[in-house]
Design a protein around this motif. Structure first.
Motif, PDB file in Angstrom:
ATOM      1  N   TRP A 311      16.545  -0.758   5.824  1.00  0.00           N
ATOM      2  CA  TRP A 311      15.648  -0.815   4.667  1.00  0.00           C
ATOM      3  C   TRP A 311      14.273  -1.313   5.075  1.00  0.00           C
ATOM      4  CZ3 TRP A 311      19.803  -4.203   1.929  1.00  0.00           C
ATOM      5  CH2 TRP A 311      20.904  -3.403   1.574  1.00  0.00           C
ATOM      6  N   TYR A 312      14.252  -2.314   5.933  1.00  0.00           N
ATOM      7  CA  TYR A 312      12.992  -2.834   6.462  1.00  0.00           C
ATOM      8  C   TYR A 312      12.270  -1.733   7.246  1.00  0.00           C
ATOM      9  CZ  TYR A 312      10.125  -6.276   9.137  1.00  0.00           C
ATOM     10  OH  TYR A 312       9.115  -7.013   9.714  1.00  0.00           O
ATOM     11  N   GLY A 313      13.012  -0.934   8.022  1.00  0.00           N
ATOM     12  CA  GLY A 313      12.427   0.183   8.741  1.00  0.00           C
ATOM     13  C   GLY A 313      11.883   1.258   7.832  1.00  0.00           C
ATOM     14  N   ASP A 314      12.430   1.382   6.621  1.00  0.00           N
ATOM     15  CA  ASP A 314      11.934   2.361   5.652  1.00  0.00           C
ATOM     16  C   ASP A 314      10.604   1.957   5.043  1.00  0.00           C
ATOM     17  OD1 ASP A 314      14.135   4.009   5.962  1.00  0.00           O
ATOM     18  OD2 ASP A 314      15.227   3.171   4.254  1.00  0.00           O
ATOM     19  N   GLN A 315      10.196   0.710   5.214  1.00  0.00           N
ATOM     20  CA  GLN A 315       8.940   0.272   4.611  1.00  0.00           C
ATOM     21  C   GLN A 315       7.766   0.964   5.290  1.00  0.00           C
ATOM     22  OE1 GLN A 315       9.020  -4.065   4.666  1.00  0.00           O
ATOM     23  NE2 GLN A 315      10.090  -4.094   2.690  1.00  0.00           N
ATOM     24  N   SER A 316       6.773   1.310   4.487  1.00  0.00           N
ATOM     25  CA  SER A 316       5.574   1.975   4.991  1.00  0.00           C
ATOM     26  C   SER A 316       4.397   1.569   4.123  1.00  0.00           C
ATOM     27  CB  SER A 316       5.753   3.502   4.982  1.00  0.00           C
ATOM     28  OG  SER A 316       6.018   3.978   3.675  1.00  0.00           O
ATOM     29  N   GLY A 317       3.203   1.899   4.597  1.00  0.00           N
ATOM     30  CA  GLY A 317       2.004   1.490   3.871  1.00  0.00           C
ATOM     31  C   GLY A 317       1.630   0.072   4.240  1.00  0.00           C
ATOM     32  N   ASN A 318       1.639  -0.828   3.249  1.00  0.00           N
ATOM     33  CA  ASN A 318       1.238  -2.209   3.478  1.00  0.00           C
ATOM     34  C   ASN A 318       2.316  -3.190   3.036  1.00  0.00           C
ATOM     35  OD1 ASN A 318      -1.546  -1.923   4.456  1.00  0.00           O
ATOM     36  ND2 ASN A 318      -1.990  -1.119   2.412  1.00  0.00           N
ATOM     37  N   ILE A 319       2.464  -4.274   3.803  1.00  0.00           N
ATOM     38  CA  ILE A 319       3.229  -5.424   3.329  1.00  0.00           C
ATOM     39  C   ILE A 319       2.424  -6.072   2.215  1.00  0.00           C
ATOM     40  CG2 ILE A 319       4.151  -7.694   3.928  1.00  0.00           C
ATOM     41  CD1 ILE A 319       5.730  -5.427   5.170  1.00  0.00           C
ATOM     42  N   VAL A 320       3.076  -6.346   1.096  1.00  0.00           N
ATOM     43  CA  VAL A 320       2.389  -6.964  -0.032  1.00  0.00           C
ATOM     44  C   VAL A 320       2.966  -8.360  -0.287  1.00  0.00           C
ATOM     45  CG1 VAL A 320       1.776  -4.758  -1.074  1.00  0.00           C
ATOM     46  CG2 VAL A 320       3.948  -5.869  -1.705  1.00  0.00           C
ATOM     47  N   ARG A 321       2.251  -9.118  -1.076  1.00  0.00           N
ATOM     48  CA  ARG A 321       2.573 -10.535  -1.284  1.00  0.00           C
ATOM     49  C   ARG A 321       3.897 -10.699  -2.036  1.00  0.00           C
ATOM     50  NH1 ARG A 321       0.779 -14.511  -5.389  1.00  0.00           N
ATOM     51  NH2 ARG A 321       0.783 -16.588  -4.426  1.00  0.00           N
ATOM     52  N   THR A 322       4.732 -11.596  -1.525  1.00  0.00           N
ATOM     53  CA  THR A 322       5.934 -12.013  -2.236  1.00  0.00           C
ATOM     54  C   THR A 322       5.900 -13.529  -2.398  1.00  0.00           C
ATOM     55  OG1 THR A 322       7.184 -12.133  -0.155  1.00  0.00           O
ATOM     56  CG2 THR A 322       7.382 -10.103  -1.444  1.00  0.00           C
ATOM     57  N   VAL A 323       6.403 -13.996  -3.539  1.00  0.00           N
ATOM     58  CA  VAL A 323       6.499 -15.430  -3.815  1.00  0.00           C
ATOM     59  C   VAL A 323       7.969 -15.743  -4.036  1.00  0.00           C
ATOM     60  CG1 VAL A 323       5.796 -17.339  -5.297  1.00  0.00           C
ATOM     61  CG2 VAL A 323       4.212 -15.431  -4.873  1.00  0.00           C
ATOM     62  N   PRO A 324       8.594 -16.484  -3.113  1.00  0.00           N
ATOM     63  CA  PRO A 324      10.030 -16.759  -3.256  1.00  0.00           C
ATOM     64  C   PRO A 324      10.311 -17.661  -4.436  1.00  0.00           C
ATOM     65  CG  PRO A 324       9.104 -18.000  -1.415  1.00  0.00           C
ATOM     66  CD  PRO A 324       8.029 -17.080  -1.886  1.00  0.00           C
ATOM     67  N   GLY A 325      11.534 -17.529  -4.951  1.00  0.00           N
ATOM     68  CA  GLY A 325      12.013 -18.417  -5.993  1.00  0.00           C
ATOM     69  C   GLY A 325      13.127 -19.261  -5.437  1.00  0.00           C
ATOM     70  N   SER A 326      12.804 -20.487  -5.028  1.00  0.00           N
ATOM     71  CA  SER A 326      13.775 -21.346  -4.372  1.00  0.00           C
ATOM     72  C   SER A 326      14.318 -20.617  -3.145  1.00  0.00           C
ATOM     73  CB  SER A 326      14.884 -21.759  -5.328  1.00  0.00           C
ATOM     74  OG  SER A 326      15.783 -22.662  -4.729  1.00  0.00           O
ATOM     75  N   TRP A 327      15.644 -20.387  -3.051  1.00  0.00           N
ATOM     76  CA  TRP A 327      16.223 -19.704  -1.899  1.00  0.00           C
ATOM     77  C   TRP A 327      16.120 -18.184  -1.993  1.00  0.00           C
ATOM     78  CZ3 TRP A 327      17.553 -22.126   2.431  1.00  0.00           C
ATOM     79  CH2 TRP A 327      17.760 -23.520   2.370  1.00  0.00           C
ATOM     80  N   LEU A 328      15.661 -17.647  -3.113  1.00  0.00           N
ATOM     81  CA  LEU A 328      15.538 -16.199  -3.271  1.00  0.00           C
ATOM     82  C   LEU A 328      14.260 -15.743  -2.579  1.00  0.00           C
ATOM     83  CD1 LEU A 328      16.813 -13.690  -4.587  1.00  0.00           C
ATOM     84  CD2 LEU A 328      15.389 -14.139  -6.601  1.00  0.00           C
ATOM     85  N   GLU A 329      14.411 -15.036  -1.469  1.00  0.00           N
ATOM     86  CA  GLU A 329      13.294 -14.676  -0.596  1.00  0.00           C
ATOM     87  C   GLU A 329      13.256 -13.168  -0.417  1.00  0.00           C
ATOM     88  OE1 GLU A 329      10.398 -14.903   0.611  1.00  0.00           O
ATOM     89  OE2 GLU A 329      10.586 -16.645   1.960  1.00  0.00           O
TER      90      GLU A 329
END
Length: 561
Positions: A311-329
């Motif tokens: 799934w990570y290999g399927d990513q394309s374009g740009n990495i965009v901002r993520t904000v974790p929620g406690s342990w949810l990353e």
């Protein structure tokens, strides 16, 4: 690193395995409108991950979009983790590594049989180093060795009583190599843990002796070390500034503890922090078998962790901002040309939510699909991801909230968000900044597709500094394709690149002048005859068996139709 007795005992006793119990009710926020960096699949790599032949097969490597590997040097004698024969010689696997789209470090001390390494003498070590470097210099078709790793985990494997201090040994070995090879990067110090005092001592000596590494390397190998990556990066950058050292790229070329390396959600945590904090490349640790993509494959078939990296290999374009929620990353990408949001997430249990903002370009309704990896470990295959949910969501204020119920903290999950009307069944546009970029650099431009391009594709002298961009593409059928190339050429005259694919013959692509650098919109077309499935397309200023391009051009993308 290999097994240490204490680590092995903890794993066998079950004491080092993290608890799956987390607090539910958390939200991972994905901000599609805030770009972090181009997708380069930073965490897609491994230590001794690739061997010769079908271990592992290329068709299992391609979907992972491997970024970087660390392999033993030519003539390797290392017998790691109970192996009876040496594995993974960097010279012998070079063609396979290139086909998969990766670069590699050569770990020089793996020329020794034993680990921890058994020091013989300086005469013996320097003779071995000369042989390895001369092998590299004579490898006229190898273009993917982007670093000599001078030692591995000197904090506990360097024999100070016999060889002197490590810092002095680093200086001596660095100077030896630079006397033979002035081009190939030198990387280190490769400590087993990040330590402020060690880093200050090492860098001070390297600065004062003119032997600074081109890439800084250390390892993150203990349980939950992803929690400290930000602090370690910040501390390292502060040391650079205090010593007046220009910023170096950072490689974490061993990550994850023996008890956590096969937990899919732990991989997600590392992916997220490496992307968020500017790591250049990172590689799964070698705790068990070589040549298995570090446990992503068992008998050459996927384990549950494989799907996380796919799934990570399927990513394309740009990495965009993520904000974790406690342990949810999570780590997320947005491909603006295909209008696909790809979120890989995990780390929490129970009922949680992924909120995606900045979706205005996808329309008033979107399709959201969630799957999960399972948690099979390294000796049980997982043939496919497990469906979780799929549905259509109204976009309100540019955002949706997707509930994910009954999560398991060890599972990884993928959320795909697409327009409700759907997306093309196969990827046609490939951004240059997402491709394998060798001896060139990535830049941003408001006129470039997805905002990025590759420039300074200038080198043509020899296999150590030739410049090219490799596009790993996947097409539905064997046929002729029109390949449209987006480019810029500010030289005022026509420039040329060499074009080759799947190891075939070279042809020439011409780029008429466009008037300025970094301003895009111009295109040229050519025809490529591709096989069904995966293909490697190279556009080169210089490359083995190619006489070299003329002038200079910057690359925005290729598009296949």
């Amino acid at each position: 690193m290999r097994y240490r007795l204490t680590a092995l005992l903890l794993v066998v006793a079950g004491l080092a395995v993290p608890s799956p119990v987390r607090a539910a009710g958390n939200t991972l926020t994905v901000d599609v409108g805030t770009v972090v960096r181009p997708v380069t699949h930073v965490a897609a790599g491994g230590l001794y991950a690739v061997d010769t032949g079908s271990k592992p097969p290329l068709d299992r490597l391609y979907p992972l979009r491997l970024n970087h590997l660390t392999q033993p040097p030519p003539g390797v004698q290392q017998l790691g983790n109970g192996a009876t024969t040496p594995c993974c010689d960097g010279a012998l696997v070079a063609g396979k590594v290139t086909s998969a789209g990766a670069q590699q470090f050569w770990r020089l001390p793996d020329i020794y049989k034993d680990f921890p390494y058994r020091w013989v003498s300086w005469a013996d070590w320097e003779s071995k180093v000369r042989t390895i470097v001369n092998t590299r210099l004579s490898a006229a078709t190898t273009t993917n060795v982007d670093g000599y790793e001078l030692w591995n985990e000197p904090d506990w494997t360097w024999n100070t009583s016999a060889a002197g201090t490590f810092n002095a040994g680093w200086t001596r070995t660095h100077r030896l190599i630079r006397g033979l090879d002035t081009i190939t990067p030198i990387v280190g110090p490769s400590h087993s843990v990040y330590n402020h005092d060690w880093m200050v001592s090492f860098l001070t000596n390297a600065r004062d002796t003119g032997t600074l590494p081109d890439v800084i390397v250390w390892h993150e190998l203990e349980n939950d070390k992803y929690l400290q990556v930000e602090a370690h990066v910040n501390d390292y950058r502060a040391i650079e500034r205090s010593l007046g050292i220009a910023p170096r790229p950072i490689s974490i070329n061993e990550y994850a503890s023996p008890s956590q390396v096969d937990i899919p959600s732990v991989a997600v945590h590392y992916m997220a922090v490496f992307e968020r904090h500017g790591i250049r490349s990172a590689e799964r640790a070698y705790w068990y078998e070589a040549g298995t993509l570090n446990g992503l494959l068992h008998n050459n078939q996927p384990t549950s962790s494989y799907w996380t990296y796919k799934w990570y290999g399927d990513q394309s374009g740009n990495i965009v901002r993520t904000v974790p929620g406690s342990w949810l990353e999570g780590v997320a990408s947005y491909d603006g040309t295909r209008r696909i949001v790809n979120v890989v997430f995990g780390g929490d249990s129970g009922d949680n939510t992924v909120r995606v903002t900045g979706l205005g370009a996808l329309g008033s309704q979107v399709r959201a699909t969630v799957v999960r990896s399972g948690t099979t470990g390294r000796f049980t295959n997982q043939g496919a991801p497990i469906a979780v949910s799929s549905g259509t969501y109204p976009v309100s204020g540019g955002a949706i909230s997707v509930p994910v119920t009954g999560m398991h903290a060890w599972d990884s999950y993928q959320l795909l968000v697409t327009p409700a009307s759907g997306v093309p069944t196969w990827q046609q546009r490939y951004e240059a900044e997402n491709a394998t970029v060798v001896n060139a650099n990535r830049f941003s431009s408001g006129s470039a597709s997805n905002g990025g391009f590759v420039g300074q594709i200038d080198g043509s002298a020899n296999p150590r500094n030739q410049s090219f961009v490799d596009f790993l593409v996947n097409v539905p059928s064997a046929r002729d394709y029109t390949m449209t190339i987006g480019y810029a050429n500010g030289t005022g005259a026509t420039a040329t690149h060499g074009l080759a694919y799947n190891g075939g013959a070279w042809q020439t692509v011409s780029y008429p002048a466009t008037g300025s650098w970094g301003v895009f919109g111009a295109t040229v077309n050519t025809t490529v005859n591709l096989r069904a499935g995966w293909n490697m397309i190279r556009l080169a200023k210089g490359s083995p068996n190619f006489a070299g391009g003329t002038g200079y051009a910057e690359l925005d993308y290729i598009d296949l139709s």
